[in-house]
Design a protein around this motif. Sequence first.
Motif, mmCIF file in Angstrom:
data_model
loop_
_atom_site.group_PDB
_atom_site.id
_atom_site.type_symbol
_atom_site.label_atom_id
_atom_site.label_comp_id
_atom_site.label_asym_id
_atom_site.label_seq_id
_atom_site.Cartn_x
_atom_site.Cartn_y
_atom_site.Cartn_z
ATOM 1 N N GLY A 1 0.805 -1.220 0.000
ATOM 2 C CA GLY A 1 0.000 0.000 0.000
ATOM 3 C C GLY A 1 0.834 1.263 0.000
ATOM 4 O O GLY A 1 0.382 2.314 -0.460
ATOM 5 N N GLU B 1 -5.804 5.246 -3.115
ATOM 6 C CA GLU B 1 -6.880 4.904 -2.185
ATOM 7 C C GLU B 1 -6.376 4.723 -0.759
ATOM 8 O O GLU B 1 -7.112 4.940 0.215
ATOM 9 C CB GLU B 1 -7.603 3.629 -2.643
ATOM 10 C CG GLU B 1 -6.737 2.367 -2.705
ATOM 11 C CD GLU B 1 -5.985 2.209 -4.010
ATOM 12 O OE1 GLU B 1 -5.494 1.081 -4.263
ATOM 13 O OE2 GLU B 1 -5.906 3.192 -4.773
ATOM 14 N N VAL B 2 -5.106 4.335 -0.630
ATOM 15 C CA VAL B 2 -4.518 4.151 0.704
ATOM 16 C C VAL B 2 -4.373 5.502 1.397
ATOM 17 O O VAL B 2 -4.711 5.652 2.579
ATOM 18 C CB VAL B 2 -3.156 3.443 0.593
ATOM 19 C CG1 VAL B 2 -2.340 3.616 1.871
ATOM 20 C CG2 VAL B 2 -3.356 1.964 0.293
ATOM 21 N N GLY C 1 -6.084 8.115 0.812
ATOM 22 C CA GLY C 1 -7.425 8.594 1.127
ATOM 23 C C GLY C 1 -8.018 7.930 2.355
ATOM 24 O O GLY C 1 -8.789 8.544 3.102
ATOM 25 N N SER C 2 -7.631 6.674 2.606
ATOM 26 C CA SER C 2 -8.213 5.935 3.735
ATOM 27 C C SER C 2 -7.782 6.489 5.088
ATOM 28 O O SER C 2 -8.471 6.295 6.087
ATOM 29 C CB SER C 2 -7.829 4.454 3.642
ATOM 30 O OG SER C 2 -6.441 4.266 3.887
ATOM 31 N N VAL C 3 -6.623 7.173 5.140
ATOM 32 C CA VAL C 3 -6.172 7.747 6.408
ATOM 33 C C VAL C 3 -6.406 9.259 6.465
ATOM 34 O O VAL C 3 -6.052 9.906 7.450
ATOM 35 C CB VAL C 3 -4.676 7.444 6.654
ATOM 36 C CG1 VAL C 3 -4.450 5.960 6.803
ATOM 37 C CG2 VAL C 3 -3.796 8.015 5.543
ATOM 38 N N LEU D 1 -1.124 3.963 8.854
ATOM 39 C CA LEU D 1 -1.207 2.894 7.856
ATOM 40 C C LEU D 1 -1.090 1.527 8.519
ATOM 41 O O LEU D 1 -1.812 0.587 8.170
ATOM 42 C CB LEU D 1 -0.115 3.069 6.807
ATOM 43 C CG LEU D 1 -0.230 4.303 5.901
ATOM 44 C CD1 LEU D 1 1.001 4.427 5.022
ATOM 45 C CD2 LEU D 1 -1.481 4.247 5.047
ATOM 46 N N LYS E 1 -4.232 0.353 10.120
ATOM 47 C CA LYS E 1 -5.218 -0.129 9.148
ATOM 48 C C LYS E 1 -4.750 -1.404 8.444
ATOM 49 O O LYS E 1 -5.330 -1.803 7.437
ATOM 50 C CB LYS E 1 -5.527 0.966 8.131
ATOM 51 C CG LYS E 1 -6.349 2.117 8.707
ATOM 52 C CD LYS E 1 -6.749 3.098 7.631
ATOM 53 C CE LYS E 1 -7.748 4.121 8.175
ATOM 54 N NZ LYS E 1 -9.057 3.510 8.442
ATOM 55 N N ILE F 1 -2.193 -1.954 6.604
ATOM 56 C CA ILE F 1 -1.710 -1.702 5.242
ATOM 57 C C ILE F 1 -0.223 -2.024 5.179
ATOM 58 O O ILE F 1 0.557 -1.605 6.041
ATOM 59 C CB ILE F 1 -1.986 -0.243 4.825
ATOM 60 C CG1 ILE F 1 -3.498 -0.024 4.702
ATOM 61 C CG2 ILE F 1 -1.280 0.100 3.517
ATOM 62 C CD1 ILE F 1 -3.901 1.419 4.555
#
Length: 501
Positions: free
Chosen positions: A170, A230-231, A233-235, A253, A256, A258
């Motif tokens: 990621g 997208e990674v 954006g996820s955090v 990260l 999550k 990742i």
Amino acid sequence: MEDPLWVSMMVWGTWLLVAIVIDGVLLPLKLLLARKSLKNLNNDITVEDDELPQISIVIPAHNEEERIHECLLSIINSEYPPEKMQVIAVDDGSEDGTRSQIKKASVDAIMKGVRIQLIEKIHTGKVHSLNTGLRKATGEIIFTVDADVILEKTALKNMVKVFLADPDVGAASGYIEVRWDPLKVRFREKFFSRCEFLEYLNSFNFERNYQSWIDSLYTMSGAFSAFRREVMGSVGGYWPVTVAEDMHVTMMLHKKKINVINVPDAIGYVSAITDYDTLYSQRSRWARGQLEVAAISGKSYYEENRTSFRDILSIIRDSRDPKLIKLIFSYLWNLLRDSFKELKGKTWRYFDLMGLMRILFVDHTIAFPRLLWVFVLILLPFMGLYIEVIPVVMLLMYVFYILVDLIVTVFTYNYSSGKTRQKIEEAIPFIVLMPIYRIMIFCFRVSAFLQSLNEPADWKVEGPINGIKNGANNMKENVAKSVEAMILGLSGTYFSRKRGK
């Protein structure tokens, strides 16, 4: 009565053994894991240009007039297809010629088929500048590059290959290598630059390789890193909660689950810091950020959602119901159950014996006892104690740490490129001075720990030498003002008396 020599040797031998346990016992395991990481790096695949994804490169800059042009040129001259690069330079309210240098590089970029997008904003700091660039990024892979970093021609492509080879990756951190000016030949400049190079070789190359293998990489390089779109954006991008935004985003990260890895052949170069105060400011910021992120990231899910034992006692005391004492047993049972759940199925990442947990233990928990021993060693000879033994033990420790650095340097030499090998060969004589350099850096870190207790976080920290100079100048100004005020006061008194007569 003085201790027999064998007793003294036992005492100081034990003290030496502590250093070996902390810094030497795990070295063979680190070497093995680093070798596995390098052998299993999936970046030797052949990828045609039309198979490469679109990438975005965000470069935050504040007063980087002297360096950003060279940084941008290294990007537009890379081996990555120009039509698949989006370059975003974010000027964070610079007060020098940073914008002019970006526009100058834009002309060169057009000739290469690359467009540099310049975003101008008021000065709000690096985190806000990074997030401003991230919001404009459209690439599948997003790079963040500091304005003082010069990328190797293959750096971008080598980083992207890892993402293509392993869909589970990621985020990735590049290898930051120190470069020096060959025209700087004074010993102080050579000492700082060569020792910095060897230190980065150890930290950004060797250390991150074995941490990458055991999924315990706790700090991605803020100077050169990459993320899947997208990674990031996820955090929620970077958070303005610490001066170590790169470490904080890495820990988010990890939370999550990742996968974060190190890519040693994605190389970015930074100039060596040969100024004592600038180096002090940088390392103080790093040490402070490490403490801040450790405090933010320290609690697990169960700890964050668990009622405290103090709350249980308060409920029992306020209700005055003896039957509620059973809540204590219920609390202890749930504590054991949750602890078991946390341990069950955990990996290296969570035990983190050679990642953040070990770094915090060595650098923070035992930092002050180590510093105390420095002063104790100085005092003991004046007290007539262990005069014969102390020099022997200190020499053995010095040689031990030279050997540790030498083993790591030889290991990295075998896996380095031709350019890096040449620099290692030039810097290797300075390995005998590395223990002195590391003691100096250790003192910087201890100073940062103390400073973080009573001073607000700041990107730039005043170094000791500048502090002394500024203090002396302030004292001169204050003395001059006092003398001036005294002269004016005496003059006023004299003339008022004369008028009175």
